[in-house]
Design a protein around this motif. Structure first.
Motif, PDB file in Angstrom:
ATOM      1  N   VAL A 136       0.830  -1.202   0.000  1.00 36.04           N
ATOM      2  CA  VAL A 136       0.000   0.000   0.000  1.00 36.04           C
ATOM      3  C   VAL A 136       0.860   1.246   0.000  1.00 36.04           C
ATOM      4  N   LEU A 139       2.537   1.872  -3.345  1.00 39.17           N
ATOM      5  CA  LEU A 139       1.638   2.422  -4.355  1.00 39.17           C
ATOM      6  C   LEU A 139       1.252   3.860  -4.022  1.00 39.17           C
ATOM      7  N   CYS A 140       1.009   4.109  -2.754  1.00 35.04           N
ATOM      8  CA  CYS A 140       0.676   5.479  -2.373  1.00 35.04           C
ATOM      9  C   CYS A 140       1.838   6.416  -2.689  1.00 35.04           C
ATOM     10  N   GLN A 179      -8.600  12.904  -7.771  1.00 34.22           N
ATOM     11  CA  GLN A 179      -9.003  11.548  -7.440  1.00 34.22           C
ATOM     12  C   GLN A 179      -8.993  10.664  -8.696  1.00 34.22           C
ATOM     13  N   ARG A 180      -9.525  11.213  -9.783  1.00 37.67           N
ATOM     14  CA  ARG A 180      -9.587  10.418 -10.996  1.00 37.67           C
ATOM     15  C   ARG A 180      -8.182  10.132 -11.516  1.00 37.67           C
ATOM     16  N   PHE A 183      -6.616   7.483  -9.339  1.00 32.58           N
ATOM     17  CA  PHE A 183      -7.122   6.129  -9.570  1.00 32.58           C
ATOM     18  C   PHE A 183      -6.609   5.563 -10.891  1.00 32.58           C
ATOM     19  N   LEU A 186      -3.134   4.528 -10.232  1.00 32.29           N
ATOM     20  CA  LEU A 186      -3.096   3.300  -9.441  1.00 32.29           C
ATOM     21  C   LEU A 186      -3.446   2.096 -10.306  1.00 32.29           C
ATOM     22  N   ARG A 187      -4.406   2.281 -11.160  1.00 29.35           N
ATOM     23  CA  ARG A 187      -4.794   1.157 -12.003  1.00 29.35           C
ATOM     24  C   ARG A 187      -3.667   0.773 -12.945  1.00 29.35           C
ATOM     25  N   LYS A 189      -0.490   1.182 -12.391  1.00 31.93           N
ATOM     26  CA  LYS A 189       0.544   0.528 -11.583  1.00 31.93           C
ATOM     27  C   LYS A 189       0.144  -0.896 -11.240  1.00 31.93           C
ATOM     28  N   LEU A 190      -1.097  -1.051 -10.855  1.00 25.53           N
ATOM     29  CA  LEU A 190      -1.547  -2.371 -10.454  1.00 25.53           C
ATOM     30  C   LEU A 190      -1.505  -3.343 -11.626  1.00 25.53           C
ATOM     31  N   SER A 191      -1.881  -2.844 -12.771  1.00 28.16           N
ATOM     32  CA  SER A 191      -1.848  -3.717 -13.938  1.00 28.16           C
ATOM     33  C   SER A 191      -0.419  -4.085 -14.285  1.00 28.16           C
ATOM     34  N   ALA A 192       0.426  -3.092 -14.243  1.00 27.06           N
ATOM     35  CA  ALA A 192       1.814  -3.337 -14.615  1.00 27.06           C
ATOM     36  C   ALA A 192       2.494  -4.281 -13.636  1.00 27.06           C
ATOM     37  N   ASN A 193       1.999  -4.279 -12.423  1.00 25.13           N
ATOM     38  CA  ASN A 193       2.648  -5.103 -11.415  1.00 25.13           C
ATOM     39  C   ASN A 193       1.776  -6.274 -10.996  1.00 25.13           C
ATOM     40  N   ALA A 194       0.908  -6.660 -11.854  1.00 20.87           N
ATOM     41  CA  ALA A 194      -0.059  -7.683 -11.466  1.00 20.87           C
ATOM     42  C   ALA A 194       0.633  -8.952 -11.008  1.00 20.87           C
TER      43      ALA A 194
ATOM     44  N   ARG B   3       7.859  -6.068 -16.212  1.00 23.48           N
ATOM     45  CA  ARG B   3       6.657  -5.277 -16.005  1.00 23.48           C
ATOM     46  C   ARG B   3       5.724  -5.405 -17.193  1.00 23.48           C
ATOM     47  N   HIS B   5       4.312  -7.630 -19.227  1.00 26.20           N
ATOM     48  CA  HIS B   5       3.925  -8.987 -19.536  1.00 26.20           C
ATOM     49  C   HIS B   5       2.653  -8.959 -20.368  1.00 26.20           C
ATOM     50  N   ILE B  22     -15.521   5.358  -9.760  1.00 27.00           N
ATOM     51  CA  ILE B  22     -14.578   5.631  -8.665  1.00 27.00           C
ATOM     52  C   ILE B  22     -15.310   5.612  -7.329  1.00 27.00           C
ATOM     53  N   MET B  36      -8.551  -5.479  -9.030  1.00 28.29           N
ATOM     54  CA  MET B  36      -7.281  -5.124  -8.401  1.00 28.29           C
ATOM     55  C   MET B  36      -7.365  -3.785  -7.681  1.00 28.29           C
ATOM     56  N   LEU B  37      -7.991  -2.855  -8.342  1.00 32.44           N
ATOM     57  CA  LEU B  37      -8.146  -1.566  -7.673  1.00 32.44           C
ATOM     58  C   LEU B  37      -8.962  -1.718  -6.394  1.00 32.44           C
ATOM     59  N   PHE B  40      -6.922  -3.234  -3.740  1.00 29.79           N
ATOM     60  CA  PHE B  40      -5.958  -2.266  -3.216  1.00 29.79           C
ATOM     61  C   PHE B  40      -6.636  -1.253  -2.298  1.00 29.79           C
TER      62      PHE B  40
END
Lengths: 200, 384
Positions: A136, A139-140, A179-180, A183, A186-187, A189-194, B3, B5, B22, B36-37, B40
């Motif tokens: 967390v 990512l933050c 916020q958008r 997000f 974050l998305r 990053k999360l995808s890239a680091n899945a 990264r 993949h 959101i 995933m979001l 998280f």
């Protein structure tokens, strides 16, 4: 706006607790502390503060001093508390520029490189929690500071867009935009680091 | 560590991140579209659902002794609160008496925490403002302006003149549940006489004087966590260090500290105003089996008691009530928030002192439905 349940505190209970706190009753302050301190500490933790618990105590001491300036309901009180917390954080950031005692936002290019940034004070939890927290935090940390402010205030602080706007001194529209972007970041990053960041 | 993949792990392209989605993610309603979001965000949320952090000594002192509002300033010791002729009630020191007037706790920080403190509450402040004196109208934007750019600790002290109400006598007493109308409770008197004056911020180490129990202090069974560590941890992390002793008390028979599996999230609790009991803290009501089990342990790393219990399972359960005896006397408090609240952190404990606890399930009218046995715990000091 939120579907999450809100526990326990009726408007009447808040009003009487606030009245007692105002009159100096320690137990009422304790009640307020128990209700809000975990979120405040979590906010500091998410921001990478080194001593989130100490900062939380400072926020409540400031709150004791400034309670005479507050009048409002429970939701407004929550905003009030986070206004103080956020200002305290900004204070800390300013100091850090001088002393470098604060974990600053660090641009990261790979999740794996940022794990370990968690504040030392967090180290006592179980391994899984610790891992989750580091994830967390990493990512933050990948967010811009004002994006991070908004995300943490919304989620950890459990504030609405309007409340966050008050806390950070921006318009609700600006908060929504931050916020958008946060997000979306974050998305990505999360995808890239899945593979590394396995969602649970 | 690649990264880049295969795109198989990517979010569906159709799930756009507009404002509505959101908000759905933040509200925890979008686990399918944005797994995933959402996961998280749930982790982020846990940051704020941790245990109640240890208050600083200055803050603890306020909890314990209150704030003197005459000058609108903090006073650090009990001595400043014992002026005034108020008689002691039931042998309790005055600061205790103040505490016991309090009524409501915000219960509810369940693990998922997130308690939002009265969102949607309307006009809730009118009572508070009324009892505290003249206050400006609530305006959310007001305090944003007030505080914007101001370091919180540079705030003027607003206390002066905001309050004509003596501590311990809140103006709107209508919500008081249990006040000192109770007959003299069972008081363990050994130390109460000195407490009012000796209640400084340092623990009055007047030995384990809880006369009703015979539990000797025990040495810690395990080494405590490293100094400076926060307590127990996040949901699911129970206290790992047991420094409690459980012994039967005379009236309740065998101790049932048998630790039934603590409910999830025992570390998340709410406030702790104690009141004098209106019902005696002693035996459970006739006919109510000791069908609940209670565990009290000192939290890791700080002096506080983590109490958690198994629910009674009786659907009539409305709240729980925790009974406590210690050097300060006998107290009980209702733990608001409903039957699902099954834990509490009692920070009104001191190292080296022995306390007894008993949990009771009560119905909406306050009638006891069931109880645990009374357990006796000695708070072990922190060891470096």
């Amino acid at each position: 706006m939120s579907a999450r349940p809100h526990h326990g505190l009726s408007p009447e209970a808040f009003a009487s607790t606030l009245a007692d706190a105002r009159s100096g009753m320690g137990a009422a302050w304790e009640t307020l502390y128990h209700a809000l301190a975990p979120a405040v500490a979590g906010y500091f933790r998410g921001q990478g503060a080194r001593e989130p618990d100490d900062l939380t105590s400072e926020v409540f001491l400031a709150l004791v001093k400034s309670i005479g300036r507050f009048a409002g309901d429970g939701a407004q009180f929550r905003s009030f508390v986070f206004v103080i917390a956020h200002n305290r954080l900004q204070d800390e950031r300013r100091k850090t520029i001088r002393r470098n005692g604060f974990v600053q936002h660090q641009p990261v290019d790979d999740m794996g490189d940022t794990v370990g940034l968690a504040a030392p004070g967090d180290a006592s939890d179980g391994a899984l929690e610790q891992l989750s927290r580091e994830h967390v935090r990493a990512l933050c940390d990948s967010l811009m500071p004002d994006q991070r402010d908004v995300v943490l205030l919304r989620i950890v602080g459990d504030l609405t867009v309007e409340q966050v706007a008050d806390v950070v001194g921006k318009s609700p529209g600006a908060v929504k935009a931050l916020q958008r972007r946060a997000f979306e970041q974050l998305r990505r990053k999360l995808s890239a680091n899945a593979e590394e960041a396995v969602p649970r | 560590m690649t990264r880049f993949h295969d795109d198989g792990d990517e979010m569906p392209r159709t799930a756009t991140l507009d404002e509505r989605s959101i908000e759905a993610i933040i509200a925890g309603r979008s686990g399918v579209e944005h797994p995933m979001l959402s996961a998280f965000i749930a982790d982020v949320r846990l940051l704020g659902a941790g245990p109640v952090p240890q208050p600083s000594s200055a803050l603890s002192s306020i909890f314990l002794h209150g704030v003197s509002t005459e000058k609108g300033d903090l006073r650090a010791t009990a001595a400043s609160n014992v002026d005034g002729p108020a008689p002691q009630v039931a042998g309790l020191p005055k600061w205790r008496r103040k505490i016991m007037v309090v009524k409501h706790f915000i219960a509810g920080l369940s693990v998922v925490g997130k308690l939002t403190f009265g969102i949607g509450a309307a006009a809730a402040a009118s009572g508070g403002a009324g009892s505290a004196g003249v206050l400006p109208d609530p305006l959310q934007h007001q305090f944003a302006e007030t505080f914007d750019g101001i370091a919180p600790f540079e705030l003027d002290d607003p206390g002066a003149g905001d309050d004509g109400t003596a501590p311990g006598t809140p103006g709107n007493g209508k919500e008081l549940d249990e006040v000192e109308s109770a007959p003299a409770p069972v008081v363990v008197t050994a130390t109460t006489a000195t407490t009012a004056t000796a209640a400084t911020t340092t623990p009055a180490t007047t030995a384990a004087a809880a006369g009703t129990t015979a539990a000797p202090p025990q040495p810690p069974t395990t080494g405590p966590a490293p100094a400076g560590s926060p307590p127990a941890g996040f949901p699911g992390t129970g206290p790992s260090e047991s420094t409690s002793t459980s012994t039967p008390t005379p009236e309740t028979g065998p101790a049932t500290t048998a630790t039934t599996a603590p409910p999830a999230g025992v570390t998340s609790t709410t406030a702790a105003p104690w009141t004098t009991p209106t019902t005696s803290p002693a035996p459970p009501p006739a006919g109510s089996a000791e069908s609940m089990s209670l565990v009290c342990k000192r939290n890791d790393g700080w002096i506080s008691m983590n109490c958690y219990w198994s629910p009674l399972g009786n659907p009539a359960t409305a709240q729980h009530r925790l009974h406590k005896t210690g050097p300060g006397g006998a107290e009980s408090m209702t733990i608001w928030g409903g039957p699902s609240i099954t834990s509490w952190v009692d920070i009104h404990v001191e190292a080296g002192q022995t306390y007894t606890y008993r949990i009771e399930a009560i119905d909406a009218s306050g009638l006891a439905l069931g109880s645990s046995a009374t357990i006796t715990v000695t708070v072990q000091p922190l060891t470096p």
